[in-house]
Motif scaffolding. Structure first.
Motif, PDB file in Angstrom:
ATOM      1  N   LEU A 188     -84.357  35.912  68.688  1.00  0.00           N
ATOM      2  CA  LEU A 188     -84.937  35.318  69.881  1.00  0.00           C
ATOM      3  C   LEU A 188     -84.727  36.257  71.057  1.00  0.00           C
ATOM      4  O   LEU A 188     -83.903  37.173  70.973  1.00  0.00           O
ATOM      5  N   PRO A 189     -85.421  36.046  72.162  1.00  0.00           N
ATOM      6  CA  PRO A 189     -85.208  36.919  73.323  1.00  0.00           C
ATOM      7  C   PRO A 189     -83.760  36.904  73.828  1.00  0.00           C
ATOM      8  O   PRO A 189     -83.247  37.923  74.270  1.00  0.00           O
ATOM      9  N   SER A 190     -83.107  35.739  73.726  1.00  0.00           N
ATOM     10  CA  SER A 190     -81.758  35.619  74.274  1.00  0.00           C
ATOM     11  C   SER A 190     -80.641  35.941  73.293  1.00  0.00           C
ATOM     12  O   SER A 190     -79.515  36.200  73.697  1.00  0.00           O
ATOM     13  N   ALA A 191     -80.924  35.903  71.980  1.00  0.00           N
ATOM     14  CA  ALA A 191     -79.862  36.094  70.980  1.00  0.00           C
ATOM     15  C   ALA A 191     -80.459  36.192  69.585  1.00  0.00           C
ATOM     16  O   ALA A 191     -81.608  35.821  69.357  1.00  0.00           O
ATOM     17  N   THR A 192     -79.631  36.662  68.672  1.00  0.00           N
ATOM     18  CA  THR A 192     -79.945  36.543  67.257  1.00  0.00           C
ATOM     19  C   THR A 192     -79.157  35.347  66.748  1.00  0.00           C
ATOM     20  O   THR A 192     -77.965  35.226  67.009  1.00  0.00           O
ATOM     21  N   VAL A 193     -79.840  34.448  66.038  1.00  0.00           N
ATOM     22  CA  VAL A 193     -79.219  33.223  65.562  1.00  0.00           C
ATOM     23  C   VAL A 193     -79.175  33.245  64.043  1.00  0.00           C
ATOM     24  O   VAL A 193     -80.205  33.435  63.384  1.00  0.00           O
ATOM     25  N   VAL A 194     -77.978  33.067  63.493  1.00  0.00           N
ATOM     26  CA  VAL A 194     -77.795  32.922  62.043  1.00  0.00           C
ATOM     27  C   VAL A 194     -77.503  31.449  61.794  1.00  0.00           C
ATOM     28  O   VAL A 194     -76.462  30.950  62.220  1.00  0.00           O
ATOM     29  N   ARG A 195     -78.449  30.771  61.135  1.00  0.00           N
ATOM     30  CA  ARG A 195     -78.272  29.347  60.823  1.00  0.00           C
ATOM     31  C   ARG A 195     -77.907  29.212  59.361  1.00  0.00           C
ATOM     32  O   ARG A 195     -78.616  29.701  58.476  1.00  0.00           O
ATOM     33  N   LEU A 196     -76.796  28.539  59.113  1.00  0.00           N
ATOM     34  CA  LEU A 196     -76.344  28.312  57.750  1.00  0.00           C
ATOM     35  C   LEU A 196     -76.563  26.858  57.368  1.00  0.00           C
ATOM     36  O   LEU A 196     -76.512  25.971  58.229  1.00  0.00           O
ATOM     37  N   ALA A 197     -76.769  26.634  56.089  1.00  0.00           N
ATOM     38  CA  ALA A 197     -76.898  25.269  55.571  1.00  0.00           C
ATOM     39  C   ALA A 197     -76.272  25.221  54.192  1.00  0.00           C
ATOM     40  O   ALA A 197     -76.464  26.125  53.380  1.00  0.00           O
ATOM     41  N   GLY A 198     -75.492  24.173  53.946  1.00  0.00           N
ATOM     42  CA  GLY A 198     -74.881  23.994  52.636  1.00  0.00           C
ATOM     43  C   GLY A 198     -73.370  24.023  52.712  1.00  0.00           C
ATOM     44  O   GLY A 198     -72.773  23.749  53.750  1.00  0.00           O
ATOM     45  N   GLY A 199     -72.770  24.362  51.589  1.00  0.00           N
ATOM     46  CA  GLY A 199     -71.316  24.350  51.470  1.00  0.00           C
ATOM     47  C   GLY A 199     -70.712  25.729  51.657  1.00  0.00           C
ATOM     48  O   GLY A 199     -71.025  26.654  50.913  1.00  0.00           O
ATOM     49  N   LEU A 200     -69.844  25.855  52.646  1.00  0.00           N
ATOM     50  CA  LEU A 200     -69.128  27.112  52.881  1.00  0.00           C
ATOM     51  C   LEU A 200     -67.770  27.028  52.212  1.00  0.00           C
ATOM     52  O   LEU A 200     -66.961  26.150  52.514  1.00  0.00           O
ATOM     53  N   ARG A 201     -67.541  27.926  51.291  1.00  0.00           N
ATOM     54  CA  ARG A 201     -66.254  28.030  50.608  1.00  0.00           C
ATOM     55  C   ARG A 201     -66.067  29.486  50.201  1.00  0.00           C
ATOM     56  O   ARG A 201     -66.942  30.309  50.422  1.00  0.00           O
ATOM     57  N   SER A 202     -64.960  29.798  49.620  1.00  0.00           N
ATOM     58  CA  SER A 202     -64.680  31.196  49.285  1.00  0.00           C
ATOM     59  C   SER A 202     -65.786  31.806  48.423  1.00  0.00           C
ATOM     60  O   SER A 202     -66.152  32.959  48.610  1.00  0.00           O
ATOM     61  N   ARG A 203     -66.344  31.020  47.531  1.00  0.00           N
ATOM     62  CA  ARG A 203     -67.369  31.534  46.615  1.00  0.00           C
ATOM     63  C   ARG A 203     -68.721  31.795  47.300  1.00  0.00           C
ATOM     64  O   ARG A 203     -69.494  32.617  46.856  1.00  0.00           O
ATOM     65  N   THR A 204     -69.000  31.105  48.409  1.00  0.00           N
ATOM     66  CA  THR A 204     -70.286  31.271  49.080  1.00  0.00           C
ATOM     67  C   THR A 204     -70.180  32.064  50.378  1.00  0.00           C
ATOM     68  O   THR A 204     -71.188  32.322  51.034  1.00  0.00           O
ATOM     69  N   ALA A 205     -68.981  32.439  50.766  1.00  0.00           N
ATOM     70  CA  ALA A 205     -68.761  33.108  52.049  1.00  0.00           C
ATOM     71  C   ALA A 205     -69.490  34.444  52.164  1.00  0.00           C
ATOM     72  O   ALA A 205     -69.790  34.884  53.270  1.00  0.00           O
ATOM     73  N   THR A 206     -69.811  35.068  51.049  1.00  0.00           N
ATOM     74  CA  THR A 206     -70.551  36.338  51.121  1.00  0.00           C
ATOM     75  C   THR A 206     -71.927  36.143  51.741  1.00  0.00           C
ATOM     76  O   THR A 206     -72.444  37.056  52.384  1.00  0.00           O
ATOM     77  N   VAL A 207     -72.519  34.967  51.565  1.00  0.00           N
ATOM     78  CA  VAL A 207     -73.816  34.685  52.193  1.00  0.00           C
ATOM     79  C   VAL A 207     -73.677  34.778  53.710  1.00  0.00           C
ATOM     80  O   VAL A 207     -74.497  35.405  54.394  1.00  0.00           O
ATOM     81  N   LEU A 208     -72.624  34.169  54.250  1.00  0.00           N
ATOM     82  CA  LEU A 208     -72.360  34.218  55.686  1.00  0.00           C
ATOM     83  C   LEU A 208     -72.145  35.661  56.131  1.00  0.00           C
ATOM     84  O   LEU A 208     -72.772  36.135  57.069  1.00  0.00           O
ATOM     85  N   ARG A 209     -71.258  36.363  55.449  1.00  0.00           N
ATOM     86  CA  ARG A 209     -70.933  37.743  55.832  1.00  0.00           C
ATOM     87  C   ARG A 209     -72.166  38.634  55.810  1.00  0.00           C
ATOM     88  O   ARG A 209     -72.424  39.378  56.754  1.00  0.00           O
ATOM     89  N   GLU A 210     -72.956  38.569  54.752  1.00  0.00           N
ATOM     90  CA  GLU A 210     -74.141  39.421  54.648  1.00  0.00           C
ATOM     91  C   GLU A 210     -75.171  39.096  55.723  1.00  0.00           C
ATOM     92  O   GLU A 210     -75.795  39.995  56.290  1.00  0.00           O
ATOM     93  N   ALA A 211     -75.353  37.814  56.036  1.00  0.00           N
ATOM     94  CA  ALA A 211     -76.312  37.433  57.073  1.00  0.00           C
ATOM     95  C   ALA A 211     -75.864  37.940  58.439  1.00  0.00           C
ATOM     96  O   ALA A 211     -76.671  38.472  59.215  1.00  0.00           O
ATOM     97  N   VAL A 212     -74.586  37.787  58.746  1.00  0.00           N
ATOM     98  CA  VAL A 212     -74.080  38.253  60.036  1.00  0.00           C
ATOM     99  C   VAL A 212     -74.122  39.777  60.109  1.00  0.00           C
ATOM    100  O   VAL A 212     -74.526  40.341  61.135  1.00  0.00           O
ATOM    101  N   GLU A 213     -73.740  40.469  59.055  1.00  0.00           N
ATOM    102  CA  GLU A 213     -73.792  41.932  59.062  1.00  0.00           C
ATOM    103  C   GLU A 213     -75.218  42.423  59.290  1.00  0.00           C
ATOM    104  O   GLU A 213     -75.450  43.362  60.046  1.00  0.00           O
ATOM    105  N   GLY A 214     -76.188  41.774  58.636  1.00  0.00           N
ATOM    106  CA  GLY A 214     -77.586  42.144  58.837  1.00  0.00           C
ATOM    107  C   GLY A 214     -78.020  41.914  60.276  1.00  0.00           C
ATOM    108  O   GLY A 214     -78.732  42.736  60.861  1.00  0.00           O
TER     109      GLY A 214
END
Length: 109
Positions: free
Chosen positions: A11-37
């Motif tokens: 967006l003009p004001s920010a980049t927004v990473v929206r997550l949906a679902g269950g965050l746990r150790s096994r799925t945390a790579t989804v968060l990390r990869e999205a934020v790194e991108g």
């Protein structure tokens, strides 16, 4: 919840990473990869929206201060949107790199 999905919006004001679902150790790579991108995109403000997230274990949550530190090192303002009071409390107890936690999406996001 079974998995975790990420959607990134620039967006003009920010980049927004929206997550949906269950965050746990096994799925945390989804968060990390999205934020790194998103960080690679060069935005000066990043919003991590956890509105539709269920934090299933604390190990998954530990990724958030880690990526906040990555953002801070690049001079990026990092804000976490966590409308659920219990999740905000858990995030505040983690420590690590400080980041803003709010219960509403910032204007323009």
């Amino acid at each position: 919840m079974d998995g975790l999905t990420a959607t990134v919006a620039t967006l003009p004001s920010a980049t927004v990473v929206r997550l949906a679902g269950g965050l746990r150790s096994r799925t945390a790579t989804v968060l990390r990869e999205a934020v790194e991108g998103a960080l690679d995109g060069g935005s000066t403000t990043l919003v991590l929206d956890l509105t539709d997230v269920v934090a299933e274990d604390d190990l998954g949550l530990w990724v958030i201060p880690a990526v906040a530190g990555d953002a801070h090192a690049r001079g990026v303002v990092f804000t976490v949107v966590a409308p659920k009071r219990a999740l905000r409390s858990r995030l505040r107890r983690l420590g690590g790199r400080p980041f803003d936690i709010t219960d509403v999406r910032p204007a323009g996001c």
